[in-house]
Design a protein around this motif. Structure first.
Motif: not given
Length: 334
Positions: A72-77, A136-157
């Motif tokens: 979380d970018t807001a968590n300075r601790a 992950l923090p990019m999604i949080a920032a986009a969400q907070a800004a009200g931007a339209d976004w989607r994620l394609l996430y691929g992996g082995r398993t």
């Protein structure tokens, strides 16, 4: 705490620190991936950071690795990083998994950002494996800004795909495709469809293995310039058809008052370090951006995997651990 002045042009400039931190929490977030929550032992605030930033873990004097901040970018601790145990580890991920348990301390340097999130009304995020961490923090920032976004996430398993549980709350904005579930073709199809035509007012952010990055770069050739932003884990293969740099050249270190000759078998970084010039470096592969230096005169031969094409064309900075020169003389702000 050591403060390092490391402003970077056209990129978020932070107050970098070199500090010993403690592992406050350690979580297994998927098969082979642990998330470490790091904090200063005395509880002081850590420097601020923005999505895309990373820190160096200085595990031993010769073992330094870069990991994206994914908390979380807001968590300075606290700072959080996710680390995959690489079966071909050169020591970094093995050290993290074997040595950095809760209560352990490690020296860190940063933050630094060569993958900044640019403001936009729409985003397409693409992640492969552990490449999801800076997203992950990019999604949080986009969400907070009200931007339209989607994620394609691929992996082995599916069991090896980190932070899937955290992403579930976003519903159908997130498409998870695991090869062991037969989703490999689905991921390629989704990728092809998403990038087939330039999206209006859409920026693409991608992090993952080289094969994925290359495919996305090729697919985005028809997109407007600066639509695509990528971050690499390893150095990009050099173009064999690119013009050759000079075998030897001179570097004038303006602030140090030294003029040095760089031979074929040494980097600018090595020559400067040997001459006692104050330089900062880490990966020595042109990936982390630690050694970024302002170019005051001359034409660099960029061999890094940090700068995009437009930034390389400007020629006002270079990564001195790998890049060389196309002019007889470079004047650097060193």
């Amino acid at each position: 705490m050591t403060t390092l002045e490391q402003p970077t042009r056209a990129r978020p400039a932070y107050r970098e620190v070199e500090i010993e931190v403690q592992v406050r929490r350690r979580e297994t977030v998927s098969d082979g991936v642990v998330a470490l929550t790091l904090a200063a032992p005395d509880g002081v605030d850590l420097p601020e950071w923005a999505p895309g930033a990373h820190i160096d873990l200085l595990m031993t004097p010769s073992l330094v690795r870069q990991y994206s901040l994914c908390g979380d970018t807001a968590n300075r601790a606290e700072w959080r990083v996710g680390v995959l145990l690489d079966p071909d580890s050169r020591g970094g991920s093995q050290f993290v998994h074997d040595k950095l348990h809760e209560g352990a301390t490690v020296r860190v340097r940063g933050p630094r950002n060569h993958f900044p999130l640019v403001g936009s009304p729409r985003y397409l995020f693409i992640a492969g494996g552990i490449g999801v961490t800076p997203i992950l923090p990019m999604i949080a920032a986009a969400q907070a800004a009200g931007a339209d976004w989607r994620l394609l996430y691929g992996g082995r398993t599916r069991s090896s795909m980190a932070f899937v549980d955290e992403l579930r709350r976003h519903g159908d904005r997130v498409t998870v495709c695991a090869r062991d579930a037969g989703d490999g073709a689905s991921f390629r199809a989704n990728l092809t469809a998403a990038l087939a035509q330039p999206g209006p007012n859409t920026l693409v952010y991608c992090c993952g293995p080289e094969g994925l990055l290359t495919a996305v770069e090729q697919a985005c050739r028809t997109w407007p310039e600066d639509s695509l932003h990528v971050e690499r884990f390893a150095a990009k293969e050099l173009d064999p058809l690119a013009p050759d740099s000079l075998v030897t050249f001179e570097v004038e270190c303006q602030r140090s008052g030294l003029t040095l000759t760089v031979p074929q078998d040494k980097s600018v970084y090595q020559v400067c370090e040997e001459a006692g010039v104050d330089v900062l470096g880490s990966c020595m592969e042109g990936v982390c951006g630690t050694c970024e230096c302002d170019v005051l005169e001359g034409e660099p031969d960029h061999r890094d995997s940090v700068l995009n094409d437009a930034e390389k064309a400007r020629g006002d900075v270079m990564m001195i651990c790998v890049s060389r020169s196309r002019s007889e003389r470079l004047v650097l702000d060193l």
